[in-house]
Design a protein around this motif. Structure first.
Motif, mmCIF file in Angstrom:
data_model
loop_
_atom_site.group_PDB
_atom_site.id
_atom_site.type_symbol
_atom_site.label_atom_id
_atom_site.label_comp_id
_atom_site.label_asym_id
_atom_site.label_seq_id
_atom_site.Cartn_x
_atom_site.Cartn_y
_atom_site.Cartn_z
ATOM 1 N N ASP A 241 0.809 -1.220 0.000
ATOM 2 C CA ASP A 241 0.000 0.000 0.000
ATOM 3 C C ASP A 241 0.846 1.276 0.000
ATOM 4 N N ALA A 242 2.113 1.165 -0.346
ATOM 5 C CA ALA A 242 2.994 2.331 -0.412
ATOM 6 C C ALA A 242 2.556 3.237 -1.557
ATOM 7 N N SER A 243 2.950 4.511 -1.469
ATOM 8 C CA SER A 243 2.646 5.459 -2.545
ATOM 9 C C SER A 243 3.941 6.046 -3.080
ATOM 10 N N VAL A 244 3.863 6.543 -4.330
ATOM 11 C CA VAL A 244 5.051 7.073 -4.980
ATOM 12 C C VAL A 244 4.662 8.280 -5.813
ATOM 13 N N ASP A 245 5.605 9.234 -5.922
ATOM 14 C CA ASP A 245 5.388 10.417 -6.735
ATOM 15 C C ASP A 245 6.743 10.885 -7.265
ATOM 16 N N VAL A 246 6.730 11.547 -8.408
ATOM 17 C CA VAL A 246 7.939 12.143 -8.972
ATOM 18 C C VAL A 246 7.786 13.653 -8.898
ATOM 19 N N VAL A 247 8.731 14.319 -8.226
ATOM 20 C CA VAL A 247 8.730 15.772 -8.102
ATOM 21 C C VAL A 247 10.079 16.275 -8.585
ATOM 22 N N ASP A 248 10.044 17.033 -9.679
ATOM 23 C CA ASP A 248 11.269 17.534 -10.312
ATOM 24 C C ASP A 248 12.195 16.361 -10.638
ATOM 25 N N ASP A 249 13.348 16.270 -10.006
ATOM 26 C CA ASP A 249 14.295 15.200 -10.296
ATOM 27 C C ASP A 249 14.413 14.198 -9.149
ATOM 28 N N THR A 250 13.311 14.052 -8.388
ATOM 29 C CA THR A 250 13.305 13.181 -7.222
ATOM 30 C C THR A 250 12.083 12.269 -7.237
ATOM 31 N N VAL A 251 12.301 10.990 -6.926
ATOM 32 C CA VAL A 251 11.210 10.042 -6.724
ATOM 33 C C VAL A 251 10.997 9.942 -5.219
ATOM 34 N N ILE A 252 9.752 10.138 -4.779
ATOM 35 C CA ILE A 252 9.423 10.097 -3.356
ATOM 36 C C ILE A 252 8.528 8.893 -3.102
ATOM 37 N N VAL A 253 8.963 8.005 -2.202
ATOM 38 C CA VAL A 253 8.204 6.812 -1.849
ATOM 39 C C VAL A 253 7.805 6.927 -0.373
#
Length: 84
Positions: free
Chosen positions: A35-47
């Motif tokens: 159930d983890a979530s992920v997003d890409v912001v600029d040049d970073t992947v955030i989990v």
């Protein structure tokens, strides 16, 4: 933190696939993190997994990136910049 660092320190299964026009990174966090979530912001992947957040820097030559999480597996699709 980068993907190689995660694999080395946390023992995650990491695979990288190279294609003509893109690279794909796959990180298996395991079924407990389904159930983890992920997003890409600029040049970073955030989990985000539960109360923990991990950030991964994208390679410098990345033109665009998409990331998604399914069944505890993080997939990052990277399209490289054209070098003319």
């Amino acid at each position: 933190m980068n993907i190689e660092h995660l694999a080395r320190d946390d023992g995650q299964m990491v695979r990288q696939y190279e294609y003509d026009d893109e690279s794909v990174l796959a990180v298996d966090f395991g079924p407990q993190d389904a159930d983890a979530s992920v997003d890409v912001v600029d040049d970073t992947v955030i989990v985000v997994v539960g109360d923990e957040q991990q950030e991964f820097d994208l390679p410098e030559n990345t033109a665009s990136a998409q990331a998604f999480m399914q069944n505890g597996v993080l997939t990052i699709e990277l399209e490289e910049e054209d070098t003319v």
